[in-house]
Write an enzyme that holds these catalytic residues in place. Sequence first.
Site, PDB file in Angstrom:
ATOM      1  N   GLU A 122      -5.592  -7.998  -0.942  1.00 41.67           N
ATOM      2  CA  GLU A 122      -5.967  -7.823   0.466  1.00 41.67           C
ATOM      3  C   GLU A 122      -7.376  -7.277   0.497  1.00 41.67           C
ATOM      4  O   GLU A 122      -7.697  -6.306  -0.189  1.00 41.67           O
ATOM      5  CB  GLU A 122      -5.003  -6.891   1.207  1.00 41.67           C
ATOM      6  CG  GLU A 122      -5.338  -6.772   2.699  1.00 41.67           C
ATOM      7  CD  GLU A 122      -4.382  -5.863   3.453  1.00 41.67           C
ATOM      8  OE1 GLU A 122      -3.159  -6.011   3.267  1.00 41.67           O
ATOM      9  OE2 GLU A 122      -4.858  -5.003   4.217  1.00 41.67           O
TER      10      GLU A 122
ATOM     11  N   GLU B 297       0.806  -1.219   0.000  1.00 42.56           N
ATOM     12  CA  GLU B 297       0.000   0.000   0.000  1.00 42.56           C
ATOM     13  C   GLU B 297       0.840   1.269   0.000  1.00 42.56           C
ATOM     14  O   GLU B 297       0.413   2.311   0.516  1.00 42.56           O
ATOM     15  CB  GLU B 297      -0.993   0.000   1.170  1.00 42.56           C
ATOM     16  CG  GLU B 297      -2.012  -1.115   1.084  1.00 42.56           C
ATOM     17  CD  GLU B 297      -2.952  -1.174   2.271  1.00 42.56           C
ATOM     18  OE1 GLU B 297      -2.823  -0.333   3.182  1.00 42.56           O
ATOM     19  OE2 GLU B 297      -3.808  -2.066   2.303  1.00 42.56           O
TER      20      GLU B 297
END
Length: 663
Positions: A251, A176
């Site tokens: 995710e 991320e």
Amino acid sequence: MAALAELSLVLLLLSAVSSDYTLTDQDGLGREFDGIGAVSGGGATSRLLVNYPEPYRSQILDYLFKPDFGASLHIFKVEIGGDAQSTDGTEPSHMHYPDDQNYFRGYEWWLMKEAKKRNPNIKLIGLPWAFPGWIGRGENWPYDFPDVTAYYVVSWIIGAKQYHDLDIDYVGIWNERSYNATYIKVLRHTLDKLGLDNVGIIAADGQWEIAHDLVVDPYLNDAVQVIGAHYPGTVTVADAISSGKKLWSSEDYSTFNDEIGGGCWARILNQNYVNGNMTSTISWNLVASYYEELPFGLEGLMTAKEPWSGNYVVSTPVWITAHTTQFTQPGWFYLRTVGHLEKGGSYVALTDRRGNLTIIIETMSHDHSVCIRPYLPKFSVCPQNATFQLDGSFKNVKTLQAWYSKLCTNTTKPTLFKRMSPITVTNGAFSLELDVDEVYTLTTLTTGQKGTYPDPPASQPFPRKYKDDFRVRNPPFSEAPFFADQSGVFEYFINTSDPGDHVFTFRQVLTQRPITWVSDANQAISVIGDFTWSNITVSCDVYIETPDTGAVFIAARVDQGGSLAHLAKGIYFWVFADGTYKVTGDLQGEIILGKGLAGVRARRWHTLTLQVEGYKAYGFLNGNPLWKNVFTVGPAHGWAAIGTASFEFAQFDNFMVEAKVTE
């Protein structure tokens, strides 16, 4: 009135009319299914699992990994520990420093081996959330020296094989955070050069932005095998579709493991493919095995947060996972004929191309399937009758095994993964009366099991009195039981320079700030115990290793951890190598409640004791009163903790905490 009654009858009849859906491979197949998985890490989400006694630890692992038993996961993704806070704690790196390699730190190696022991076919993924500071050479950035970062990551992959006989199937870039095309190409080149061309690269574990770069950069396109996005909301983008790459929700979920969390998981497992062509969905996280008061508590597929009692909870998402994982395998293919049900919900169908067929149907309502992220637009789901017509390779199927779940959020007890009577297929067709918030699996496979073990022990709070002299060690793990590092890394240490009573100690081992994923504290801190503790005594032998500038602390009523650990308040008793002490109300040492001379020196053992009662705190040095009647400020309860004033070597021994019962 007669006209109104007639209209009502017409509407009723219309609602009872069955909608028809064809399931066939006659015009070819859809995308290849890559499996359902979960994440350990990002970070320290399995921290307490390793300390469970047997048989409970093995039971938990069976519920997660054992085929045809519980969640039966196909994919297991772990954090490549980077020494930094990555959500609920820090996970140790295999290379704290350039000349340091240790492939036995932490618990992810052990956990991957346990997963493989139960399912040899499970796919393994590694992904960094953070990196040791030396990789950035003074900068909080891992890409200035891409060959160094690639060497570090590939060393982890090689170490997994060399020391644990684990084959890593995929590796990611930086969770991320920004990706770097040059680094990805260097990583691919390094893998290929070392004979690891079978290791796929997933990029970039953020949103879909990299899809455009793959389209315009053929060398980057060749380097990447999977486009992985996080929390995509079941949708993708045109560039990702046109890239021809595998598309994964690498995710997802990140939601409380209650009934609504189960509904969220049921909905996205189907609709990530129906809406977004994603062939794998990976849950964050695997098991909520960390102190509940840390960020995102209770957000695993199941909960195992009490190793001291042995209690664990097999939550709804485990059985929702089983609806897909127990009746499919990576390498199966989706049918092209998948989609939405007319009155809400969705259906997918998969085949092994050898005649087997599995159909998963979900009718999750909006309010019972909201994920924590992203925002879920309103939609409606109604009871409906659905008729499915089997054609192509499946037109001769006569019977389908049936598994059923009904999720509820009121006082009605849910039905979870119940085996129903087989469904008869007549002339290639069958019908179902579908209610709201249901999951069906209909399959030609006769396997499948709702695994059970005797109920685990009842839930119990953390022991009110706890001691650890760090002499009894569990060989596979480098951490002492129940300590949860929130900044820095604390490891078992053999103090060969001290032949006395402090040979076996607990040491903070980082001397450089890592390349962080969140706003790590500048101090190192590890918490332990019960967040509800208020009146407690904490005692520990401490050893400052850094002359002149070193400092350590013990603490009580610590109220923050995870990504907010740097803001933690509490009662902190510090001693410094220059001979002074300080009492503060915060980890950063800015709320000063008391200070003075202590006579402590580096490279000598001292015993600190902190006693907190109501609004007052007391400090003892080597058993003698050092300060007293300091008024407490801030939180009325929290964890106990140990730590250092900076990233520096320091040792701890003979830790003890005793909490008084609060009336």
